[in-house]
Each structure stands twice: as structure tokens, then as C-alpha cells.
Design a protein around this motif. Structure first.
Motif, PDB file in Angstrom:
ATOM      1  N   LEU A  22      51.372  41.559  52.182  1.00 32.20           N
ATOM      2  CA  LEU A  22      52.227  42.302  53.213  1.00 32.20           C
ATOM      3  C   LEU A  22      51.217  43.360  54.045  1.00 32.20           C
ATOM      4  N   PHE A  23      50.617  44.425  53.139  1.00 32.20           N
ATOM      5  CA  PHE A  23      49.979  45.617  53.365  1.00 32.20           C
ATOM      6  C   PHE A  23      48.760  45.129  53.541  1.00 32.20           C
ATOM      7  N   SER A  24      47.695  45.199  55.406  1.00 33.48           N
ATOM      8  CA  SER A  24      46.512  45.020  55.555  1.00 33.48           C
ATOM      9  C   SER A  24      46.103  46.280  54.596  1.00 33.48           C
ATOM     10  N   ALA A  25      46.473  48.091  54.603  1.00 33.97           N
ATOM     11  CA  ALA A  25      45.377  48.400  53.768  1.00 33.97           C
ATOM     12  C   ALA A  25      45.140  48.277  52.736  1.00 33.97           C
ATOM     13  N   THR A  26      44.424  49.544  51.554  1.00 33.25           N
ATOM     14  CA  THR A  26      44.294  48.769  50.148  1.00 33.25           C
ATOM     15  C   THR A  26      44.867  50.339  49.814  1.00 33.25           C
ATOM     16  N   ARG A  27      45.955  50.873  50.099  1.00 30.22           N
ATOM     17  CA  ARG A  27      46.563  52.008  49.339  1.00 30.22           C
ATOM     18  C   ARG A  27      47.239  51.734  48.509  1.00 30.22           C
ATOM     19  N   LYS A  28      48.058  50.054  48.585  1.00 28.85           N
ATOM     20  CA  LYS A  28      48.594  49.854  47.137  1.00 28.85           C
ATOM     21  C   LYS A  28      47.929  49.260  46.156  1.00 28.85           C
ATOM     22  N   ALA A  29      46.626  49.126  46.128  1.00 31.22           N
ATOM     23  CA  ALA A  29      45.777  48.637  45.201  1.00 31.22           C
ATOM     24  C   ALA A  29      45.146  50.139  44.697  1.00 31.22           C
ATOM     25  N   ALA A  30      45.189  49.237  43.568  1.00 28.12           N
ATOM     26  CA  ALA A  30      43.946  50.441  42.460  1.00 28.12           C
ATOM     27  C   ALA A  30      42.635  50.063  42.815  1.00 28.12           C
ATOM     28  N   ARG A  31      41.568  50.372  41.577  1.00 28.79           N
ATOM     29  CA  ARG A  31      40.639  50.867  42.360  1.00 28.79           C
ATOM     30  C   ARG A  31      39.771  50.187  41.568  1.00 28.79           C
ATOM     31  N   ILE A  32      38.832  49.616  40.939  1.00 31.08           N
ATOM     32  CA  ILE A  32      38.227  49.769  39.759  1.00 31.08           C
ATOM     33  C   ILE A  32      36.207  49.026  40.118  1.00 31.08           C
ATOM     34  N   LYS A  33      35.686  50.912  39.221  1.00 32.73           N
ATOM     35  CA  LYS A  33      34.395  50.863  39.468  1.00 32.73           C
ATOM     36  C   LYS A  33      33.401  50.552  38.456  1.00 32.73           C
ATOM     37  N   LEU A  34      33.165  49.328  39.270  1.00 32.54           N
ATOM     38  CA  LEU A  34      32.369  48.789  38.298  1.00 32.54           C
ATOM     39  C   LEU A  34      31.295  50.016  37.595  1.00 32.54           C
ATOM     40  N   PRO A  35      30.145  49.784  36.954  1.00 35.54           N
ATOM     41  CA  PRO A  35      28.689  49.960  36.592  1.00 35.54           C
ATOM     42  C   PRO A  35      27.559  50.182  36.695  1.00 35.54           C
ATOM     43  N   TYR A  36      28.433  48.541  37.237  1.00 40.60           N
ATOM     44  CA  TYR A  36      27.147  47.824  37.527  1.00 40.60           C
ATOM     45  C   TYR A  36      26.935  47.337  38.940  1.00 40.60           C
ATOM     46  N   PRO A  37      26.434  47.408  40.184  1.00 41.51           N
ATOM     47  CA  PRO A  37      27.237  46.414  41.257  1.00 41.51           C
ATOM     48  C   PRO A  37      26.909  44.865  41.437  1.00 41.51           C
ATOM     49  N   TRP A  38      28.155  43.894  41.479  1.00 41.59           N
ATOM     50  CA  TRP A  38      27.753  42.888  41.875  1.00 41.59           C
ATOM     51  C   TRP A  38      26.922  42.278  42.953  1.00 41.59           C
ATOM     52  N   VAL A  39      26.547  41.128  42.392  1.00 42.47           N
ATOM     53  CA  VAL A  39      26.071  40.404  43.367  1.00 42.47           C
ATOM     54  C   VAL A  39      26.305  38.674  43.425  1.00 42.47           C
ATOM     55  N   GLY A  40      26.832  38.351  44.642  1.00 49.86           N
ATOM     56  CA  GLY A  40      27.157  37.015  45.165  1.00 49.86           C
ATOM     57  C   GLY A  40      28.496  37.434  45.500  1.00 49.86           C
ATOM     58  N   THR A  41      29.576  35.521  45.236  1.00 50.93           N
ATOM     59  CA  THR A  41      30.950  35.778  44.762  1.00 50.93           C
ATOM     60  C   THR A  41      31.215  34.733  44.162  1.00 50.93           C
ATOM     61  N   GLY A  42      30.771  34.280  42.653  1.00 51.97           N
ATOM     62  CA  GLY A  42      30.339  33.707  42.098  1.00 51.97           C
ATOM     63  C   GLY A  42      31.287  34.465  40.874  1.00 51.97           C
ATOM     64  N   HIS A  43      32.464  35.239  40.928  1.00 48.61           N
ATOM     65  CA  HIS A  43      32.887  35.971  40.094  1.00 48.61           C
ATOM     66  C   HIS A  43      34.178  35.653  39.508  1.00 48.61           C
ATOM     67  N   LEU A  44      34.585  36.261  38.520  1.00 45.98           N
ATOM     68  CA  LEU A  44      36.178  35.834  37.513  1.00 45.98           C
ATOM     69  C   LEU A  44      36.761  36.181  36.721  1.00 45.98           C
ATOM     70  N   VAL A  45      38.432  36.408  37.036  1.00 41.22           N
ATOM     71  CA  VAL A  45      38.887  37.407  35.992  1.00 41.22           C
ATOM     72  C   VAL A  45      39.331  35.928  35.108  1.00 41.22           C
ATOM     73  N   TYR A  46      39.821  36.419  34.186  1.00 46.82           N
ATOM     74  CA  TYR A  46      39.469  35.119  32.864  1.00 46.82           C
ATOM     75  C   TYR A  46      39.958  35.885  31.900  1.00 46.82           C
ATOM     76  N   GLY A  47      41.391  35.936  31.105  1.00 47.79           N
ATOM     77  CA  GLY A  47      41.388  36.215  29.717  1.00 47.79           C
ATOM     78  C   GLY A  47      42.183  37.831  29.617  1.00 47.79           C
ATOM     79  N   GLY A  48      42.213  38.664  30.644  1.00 48.13           N
ATOM     80  CA  GLY A  48      41.715  40.092  30.860  1.00 48.13           C
ATOM     81  C   GLY A  48      40.507  39.913  30.779  1.00 48.13           C
ATOM     82  N   HIS A  49      39.474  39.476  31.095  1.00 52.03           N
ATOM     83  CA  HIS A  49      38.668  40.030  31.260  1.00 52.03           C
ATOM     84  C   HIS A  49      37.729  39.805  32.519  1.00 52.03           C
ATOM     85  N   LEU A  50      36.835  40.763  33.020  1.00 53.55           N
ATOM     86  CA  LEU A  50      36.306  40.479  34.352  1.00 53.55           C
ATOM     87  C   LEU A  50      34.691  39.583  34.747  1.00 53.55           C
TER      88      LEU A  50
END
Length: 392
Positions: A189-217
Motif C-alpha cells: 500500500l505504501f510507496s515510500a519506505t516510512r513504514k519500513a524498518a532499516r537494517i544497516k549491514l556491517p558490510y555491503p552486499w553485491v548482486g541479488t543472490g541473497h536470502l532470508v532463512y530461519g531468522g538469518h540473512l
């Protein structure tokens, strides 16, 4: 005698009246004099009050002007401070990138070499399945376009383990901030990210091959070599990291040059889809231990990299999606089953509905039996219709 008396009375009466008039006139003069004095006093007081009011107004205006100037000065100082803080944060991020904080879990090089050696010895062996899952894709049952969000390349997904309804969004092929929406409704419903929490990762990612699984990223980091980072969503810390044991890696998909490793989940667990210069023309597959990040087994598949745009795994079978340089209709054109229950020739040719461009990511959710796809900035859900491999 009588006329004289009347005249005398008239004179006396006229004198009395004249005296009363004189007294009345004197009284009126005194009253008017008092009134004029009061009016004069009121005028003097009014003039004084008016002068004081003008002076007070002048003072208030001067104070307001000074307050506005002070407010402008404070606003300028705050803006300058914000700029300096932002610059400092960027410098700290840059320094952390150049000198990253070591992972809290140290990597044992000899243990890694032994694990890689064991995995290579088991390379291309028949896989012993952990579950009795024997489904394969029959066709794309339905397609739902949810919205357009972010860059042309990205990833969105849910955790297939547990009951969480959170939506995780990775915008772009290089970034360090993950958006987390509480439910699908808020994301849609919301076009902006104001309803979203943000997680800043300690290292930047590369690509789009990531996954959320079992409470871990699980995400891919590149620092010379490619690393798989296991990040706890509960504690917001790195739990483990591992250098991916493949030499001279090349982009796994010919049409997605930013993807070198694509982590996938199915009913059997975690998989890593990759490619190396040794077997440059075809895609490789590895079974990944979600706890230790060990490579359990590796395969060279017959699926070519050329014109491949994405891939996913279902019931231990790799499905590679192909397109053309000028985006057209995507299709599953190569299937590799690690258990050997289905040959590439047996698999059905599955077409996806015509869309906007090409897929930068396709994440299969084994719990929901649907695919979360990112197509040129559009977030799409594909609902799959399954059938048994034995029915082929």
C-alpha cells in the motif's frame, strides 16, 4: 400705594432671579472647568500611554527580529552540523570498508581446505535427499504484480521458516541497507519506505543472490574473493562468514552480470548457484549447510550460462530461467535434478507471462509454493502449479 408695592416686589423678585442665575452660571463654569481639566488630564495620559505603547511595540519588534536572526543562525548551525555528521558517517563507513571489523567467528583455513577438498571429492555424486519431496513445476498458475519500487535490479523475499510475515527488500545490486516491512499489506500500500524498518549491514552486499532463512540473512560480500555472510536478524550481528570455495568465479547468469553467487532455498535446505572459469559455459550448483556454511556437495550442471537471467531450486532440482538480450518472455529451459529422478529432457518447458523487462532475482518460497520475483523494478509473485516427477 398698591402699584408701588407691586413694583417693589417685582424688583425684589428680579433681583432674586438674577442672583440665582448668577450662581447657576458660576456653578456651570466650575463644572465645565473641572471637566476641561479632566479632559486635559485624560489627553495627557492618553498621549503618554500611546507613547509607551509605541515604545513597547518597537521593543517587541526588535526582540522578534533578533529572535528570527538567532533562529536563522541556529538553523544554519544545525544544518552545518548535520552536514558535518553526515560527512563523518561517510568517512567512518569508508574507513570500515577499507579496514573492516573482523568477523566475530574466525575462519580456520585448514578446516576450510579440508571441507572444500571433501566437497570436491563428492562432486557430481548422486545426492541423498533429506525429504520425500518429489514435485516439479507443471506451469505458472498465476501472476500478481504488486507494485513498482526501487531500482531496476533488486530482491524481495520472506523467511520460509517459521511464521513471520515480514517482507525483506534489497534495493539495488550494491548496497548495505535492507528495508523490512511488517507485512505484505504495508509493503503493497505504501510507496515510500516510512513504514519500513532499516537494517544497516556491517558490510555491503553485491548482486541479488541473497536470502532470508530461519531468522538469518545470508548475503554475498566481495572483498577480493566472494564471501557468504550469515547475519542474525534478532541480534543484528554476524554469526558466521565463509569464503566461497570456488576459484576464478564468473557471473553465474549471462544476462545478470552483477550476480556471481545466488543463494536459494527449497524443501531440502540451502543451495548456492555459481559459475567458474574452469567450467565457464555452464552453471554450477552446491549444497550449503545453513548452520556452518560448509559446502556439502558440488555439481557441474548441463545448464548454459548464456542468456540465463535467474534460477531457483525446487525439491532438489535446479530450474534455470532464460531470456534474450532484448527482454522478451522468460522461460525455464534447463532443469538439473541432483537426485537423478528427472532428466533435463523430461522437464516441461515452462513459460512466464510477458512482463516489463528481465528478472534480476527469483526467490522460491517452499512454504508458500510461489516465487518472489524482481522484474525491472516491479515486484511480482508467481504462483506455481506442481506435479509429481513420476508423472512426467
Amino acid at each position: 400705594m398698591a402699584p408701588r408695592l407691586s413694583f417693589l416686589l417685582a424688583l425684589l423678585l428680579a433681583g432674586a432671579i438674577s442672583a440665582q442665575q448668577q450662581q447657576f452660571m458660576e456653578y456651570m463654569e466650575r463644572r465645565f472647568g473641572a471637566l476641561e481639566e479632566r479632559i486635559s488630564q485624560w489627553h495627557d495620559q492618553s498621549s503618554r500611554y500611546s507613547t509607551e505603547l509605541r515604545e513597547f511595540k518597537s521593543k517587541v519588534i526588535t526582540m522578534l527580529e533578533n529572535m528570527e536572526k538567532e533562529q536563522d543562525r541556529l538553523r544554519t548551525e544545525v544544518e552545518n552540523t548535520a552536514v558535518r555528521v553526515d560527512r563523518l558517517e561517510r568517512e567512518v563507513d569508508y574507513l570500515e570498508t577499507q579496514n573492516p571489523v573482523p568477523s566475530c567467528v574466525e575462519v580456520d583455513e585448514k578446516l576450510m581446505e579440508n571441507q572444500v577438498s571433501t566437497a570436491k571429492k563428492r562432486k557430481n555424486e548422486k545426492y541423498d535427499k533429506l525429504t520425500d519431496c518429489s514435485d516439479t513445476i507443471s506451469q505458472v498458475k498465476a501472476m500478481k504484480i504488486l507494485k513498482k519500487f526501487g531500482s531496476s535490479a533488486g530482491l524481495w523475499t520472506k523467511d520460509p521458516v517459521g511464521s513471520s510475515e515480514k517482507i525483506y527488500v534489497f534495493d539495488g545490486s550494491r548496497n548495505d541497507t535492507v528495508y523490512v516491512f511488517p507485512r505484505m499489506r504495508e509493503f503493497t500500500l505504501f510507496s515510500a519506505t516510512r513504514k519500513a524498518a532499516r537494517i544497516k549491514l556491517p558490510y555491503p552486499w553485491v548482486g541479488t543472490g541473497h536470502l532470508v532463512y530461519g531468522g538469518h540473512l545470508y548475503y554475498i560480500r566481495q572483498q577480493g574473493t566472494f564471501q557468504v555472510i550469515k547475519f542474525s536478524l534478532a541480534n543484528k550481528t554476524i554469526v558466521d562468514s565463509s569464503v566461497f570455495p570456488a576459484e576464478e568465479q564468473v557471473p553465474v547468469f549471462g544476462l545478470s552480470a552483477f550476480n556471481y553467487i545466488d543463494i536459494a532455498a527449497d524443501e531440502e535446505g540451502l543451495w548456492a548457484i555459481y559459475a567458474t572459469r574452469e567450467n565457464e559455459k555452464n552453471i554450477c550448483l552446491a549444497k550449503l549447510d545453513p548452520i556452518s556454511l560448509d559446502i556439502e556437495q558440488m555439481w557441474d550442471t548441463p545448464c548454459p550460462r548464456e542468456n540465463a537471467e535467474s534460477a531457483f531450486v525446487i525439491c532438489g532440482a535446479l530450474y534455470v530461467v532464460y531470456n534474450t538480450r532484448l527482454p522478451s518472455r522468460s522461460r525455464v529451459q534447463c532443469v538439473f535434478d541432483v537426485s537423478g529422478a528427472m532428466t533435463p529432457e523430461d522437464a516441461a518447458l515452462v513459460y512466464f507471462p510477458k512482463r516489463y523487462g528481465s528478472h534480476s532475482s527469483m526467490k522460491y518460497n517452499p512454504k508458500e509454493r510461489q516465487i518472489y520475483a524482481w522484474d525491472d523494478g516491479y515486484q511480482i509473485i508467481y504462483r506455481m502449479e506442481m506435479k509429481k516427477k513420476l508423472e512426467i
